[in-house]
Write a protein that holds these residues in place. Structure first.
Motif, PDB file in Angstrom:
ATOM      1  N   PRO A 196       0.832  -1.201   0.000  1.00 41.21           N
ATOM      2  CA  PRO A 196       0.000   0.000   0.000  1.00 41.21           C
ATOM      3  C   PRO A 196       0.876   1.264   0.000  1.00 41.21           C
ATOM      4  CG  PRO A 196      -0.091  -1.109   2.125  1.00 41.21           C
ATOM      5  CD  PRO A 196       0.689  -1.990   1.205  1.00 41.21           C
ATOM      6  N   ALA A 197       0.428   2.254  -0.724  1.00 43.08           N
ATOM      7  CA  ALA A 197       1.130   3.535  -0.747  1.00 43.08           C
ATOM      8  C   ALA A 197       0.909   4.226   0.589  1.00 43.08           C
ATOM      9  CB  ALA A 197       0.611   4.393  -1.886  1.00 43.08           C
ATOM     10  N   LYS A 198       1.944   4.831   1.109  1.00 44.10           N
ATOM     11  CA  LYS A 198       1.849   5.542   2.380  1.00 44.10           C
ATOM     12  C   LYS A 198       1.874   7.039   2.115  1.00 44.10           C
ATOM     13  CE  LYS A 198       3.736   2.110   5.439  1.00 44.10           C
ATOM     14  NZ  LYS A 198       2.466   1.714   5.950  1.00 44.10           N
ATOM     15  N   VAL A 199       0.907   7.722   2.702  1.00 42.97           N
ATOM     16  CA  VAL A 199       0.802   9.169   2.549  1.00 42.97           C
ATOM     17  C   VAL A 199       0.774   9.784   3.936  1.00 42.97           C
ATOM     18  CG1 VAL A 199      -0.598  11.054   1.648  1.00 42.97           C
ATOM     19  CG2 VAL A 199      -0.474   8.915   0.398  1.00 42.97           C
ATOM     20  N   VAL A 235      -4.136   2.602  -0.263  1.00 40.90           N
ATOM     21  CA  VAL A 235      -3.456   3.738   0.344  1.00 40.90           C
ATOM     22  C   VAL A 235      -3.700   3.714   1.842  1.00 40.90           C
ATOM     23  CG1 VAL A 235      -3.443   6.258   0.525  1.00 40.90           C
ATOM     24  CG2 VAL A 235      -3.637   5.205  -1.695  1.00 40.90           C
ATOM     25  N   THR A 236      -2.649   3.953   2.604  1.00 34.48           N
ATOM     26  CA  THR A 236      -2.812   4.194   4.036  1.00 34.48           C
ATOM     27  C   THR A 236      -2.338   5.617   4.303  1.00 34.48           C
ATOM     28  OG1 THR A 236      -0.629   3.288   4.547  1.00 34.48           O
ATOM     29  CG2 THR A 236      -2.494   1.789   4.700  1.00 34.48           C
ATOM     30  N   ALA A 237      -3.131   6.354   5.034  1.00 35.89           N
ATOM     31  CA  ALA A 237      -2.812   7.759   5.295  1.00 35.89           C
ATOM     32  C   ALA A 237      -2.596   7.971   6.781  1.00 35.89           C
ATOM     33  CB  ALA A 237      -3.929   8.660   4.792  1.00 35.89           C
ATOM     34  N   THR A 238      -1.522   8.642   7.104  1.00 37.08           N
ATOM     35  CA  THR A 238      -1.257   9.083   8.461  1.00 37.08           C
ATOM     36  C   THR A 238      -1.400  10.596   8.451  1.00 37.08           C
ATOM     37  OG1 THR A 238       0.281   7.269   8.808  1.00 37.08           O
ATOM     38  CG2 THR A 238       0.418   9.113  10.330  1.00 37.08           C
ATOM     39  N   GLN A 276      11.066   5.765  10.543  1.00 36.89           N
ATOM     40  CA  GLN A 276      10.371   4.527  10.891  1.00 36.89           C
ATOM     41  C   GLN A 276       9.989   3.738   9.643  1.00 36.89           C
ATOM     42  OE1 GLN A 276       7.045   5.886  13.154  1.00 36.89           O
ATOM     43  NE2 GLN A 276       8.226   6.186  15.037  1.00 36.89           N
ATOM     44  N   HIS A 277       9.730   4.421   8.543  1.00 38.72           N
ATOM     45  CA  HIS A 277       9.312   3.790   7.292  1.00 38.72           C
ATOM     46  C   HIS A 277      10.384   3.998   6.221  1.00 38.72           C
ATOM     47  CE1 HIS A 277       5.291   3.198   8.936  1.00 38.72           C
ATOM     48  NE2 HIS A 277       5.388   4.424   9.411  1.00 38.72           N
ATOM     49  N   GLU A 278      11.622   3.710   6.599  1.00 37.34           N
ATOM     50  CA  GLU A 278      12.755   4.042   5.755  1.00 37.34           C
ATOM     51  C   GLU A 278      12.782   3.280   4.426  1.00 37.34           C
ATOM     52  OE1 GLU A 278      17.507   4.172   6.419  1.00 37.34           O
ATOM     53  OE2 GLU A 278      16.203   4.711   8.079  1.00 37.34           O
TER      54      GLU A 278
END
Length: 131
Positions: A33-36, A65-68, A108-110
């Motif tokens: 999933p794409a992280k935004v 997509v997962t959004a933070t 954290q999401h390197e």
């Protein structure tokens, strides 16, 4: 005349079958999933549109997509809107925003690709992956 009509319908049916085979093969692949990361402060007039557009167009294109969302201390209804939308979309809302929180999130999401969008900055809005 009937033969020509049958040829047209046959070609149409074959093209539909080919498209279903191609898209069916693509769906079998596992995609990350794409992280935004959306950074917001007092964006109550735009936040719902941004989130709904992000998830609508990503669903239309067939990727997850997962959004933070980092809220920098909004004093309007931004938080309530995000909390309401988090019931229907994959949203992670974080209230406290340190000066280096974005860098911590990236570290954290390197190994993953993360799109960081500051919603108050108009130049960042073109980075929202909706197309």
């Amino acid at each position: 005349m009937w033969i020509g009509l049958l040829w047209i319908l046959g070609c149409y049916g074959i093209s539909i079958a080919v498209l279903h085979l191609l898209f069916g093969a693509r769906k079998g692949r596992k995609k990350k999933p794409a992280k935004v990361l959306l950074v917001t402060k007092n964006n109550q007039n735009q936040i719902e549109w941004y989130i709904r557009s992000l998830f609508f167009f990503s669903g239309l294109k067939g990727y997850e997509v997962t959004a933070t969302i980092y809220d920098e201390g909004s004093s309007d209804d931004t938080r309530q809107i995000i909390e309401r939308l988090s019931h229907t979309h994959l949203l992670d809302l974080r209230y406290q925003m340190d000066f280096d929180a974005v860098d911590q999130f990236r570290s954290q999401h390197e190994g993953e690709s993360v799109v960081v969008v500051h919603l108050s900055n108009r130049e960042d809005l073109v980075k929202i992956p909706v197309g």
